[in-house]
Design an enzyme around this catalytic site. Structure first.
Site, mmCIF file in Angstrom:
data_model
loop_
_atom_site.group_PDB
_atom_site.id
_atom_site.type_symbol
_atom_site.label_atom_id
_atom_site.label_comp_id
_atom_site.label_asym_id
_atom_site.label_seq_id
_atom_site.Cartn_x
_atom_site.Cartn_y
_atom_site.Cartn_z
ATOM 1 N N VAL A 233 -5.805 -5.842 5.587
ATOM 2 C CA VAL A 233 -5.678 -4.805 6.611
ATOM 3 C C VAL A 233 -5.357 -3.508 5.880
ATOM 4 O O VAL A 233 -4.366 -3.439 5.150
ATOM 5 C CB VAL A 233 -4.574 -5.147 7.637
ATOM 6 C CG1 VAL A 233 -4.415 -4.012 8.641
ATOM 7 C CG2 VAL A 233 -4.873 -6.464 8.348
ATOM 8 N N HIS B 86 1.492 -2.320 4.331
ATOM 9 C CA HIS B 86 2.485 -3.184 4.972
ATOM 10 C C HIS B 86 3.137 -4.035 3.897
ATOM 11 O O HIS B 86 2.602 -4.210 2.805
ATOM 12 C CB HIS B 86 1.845 -4.052 6.057
ATOM 13 C CG HIS B 86 0.694 -4.884 5.585
ATOM 14 N ND1 HIS B 86 -0.562 -4.342 5.329
ATOM 15 C CD2 HIS B 86 0.600 -6.202 5.319
ATOM 16 C CE1 HIS B 86 -1.369 -5.317 4.939
ATOM 17 N NE2 HIS B 86 -0.687 -6.457 4.911
#
Length: 114
Positions: free
Chosen positions: A96, A100
């Protein structure tokens, strides 16, 4: 970002199991956990990869690690130990493209990881 999965979670368009949220980050349980505790800590600011960080993001990144420490305490993994991981680009395992951090713990973690 229009098609970003994490931006959709941040905006409430996609449900997730949120365990922490403040003005800078959101944290939620990974849908494919690799350890008994597997939480994703995601800045609300869209930054595609670690290579896209600017000096102005230094405080944000420090805050992410403070959140990781708090969550490790809450989840009961701080005393035994835990891992915080961020992948960068395809060969680094990033799937993604919104930075993160994976908070992993609750079992013995091996090294190298893979």
């Amino acid at each position: 970002m229009e098609n970003c999965l994490f931006c959709k979670i941040i905006d409430g368009e996609i449900d997730s199991d949120i365990v922490y949220e403040d003005e800078q980050v959101i944290a939620f349980k990974d849908i494919n956990p690799q350890a008994p505790t597997h939480i994703l800590i995601v800045p609300k600011k869209h930054i595609s990869t670690l290579l896209d960080l600017d000096e102005e993001d230094n405080e944000l990144i420090g805050h992410i690690y403070q959140v990781a420490n708090e969550l490790a305490q809450r989840e009961g993994i701080a005393e035994d130990g835990f891992r915080v991981v961020s992948n960068c680009k395809e060969a680094g395992g990033q799937t993604v493209f919104h930075i993160h951090y994976h908070l992993l713990g609750g079992r013995d973690l091996q090294w190298p990881p893979g």
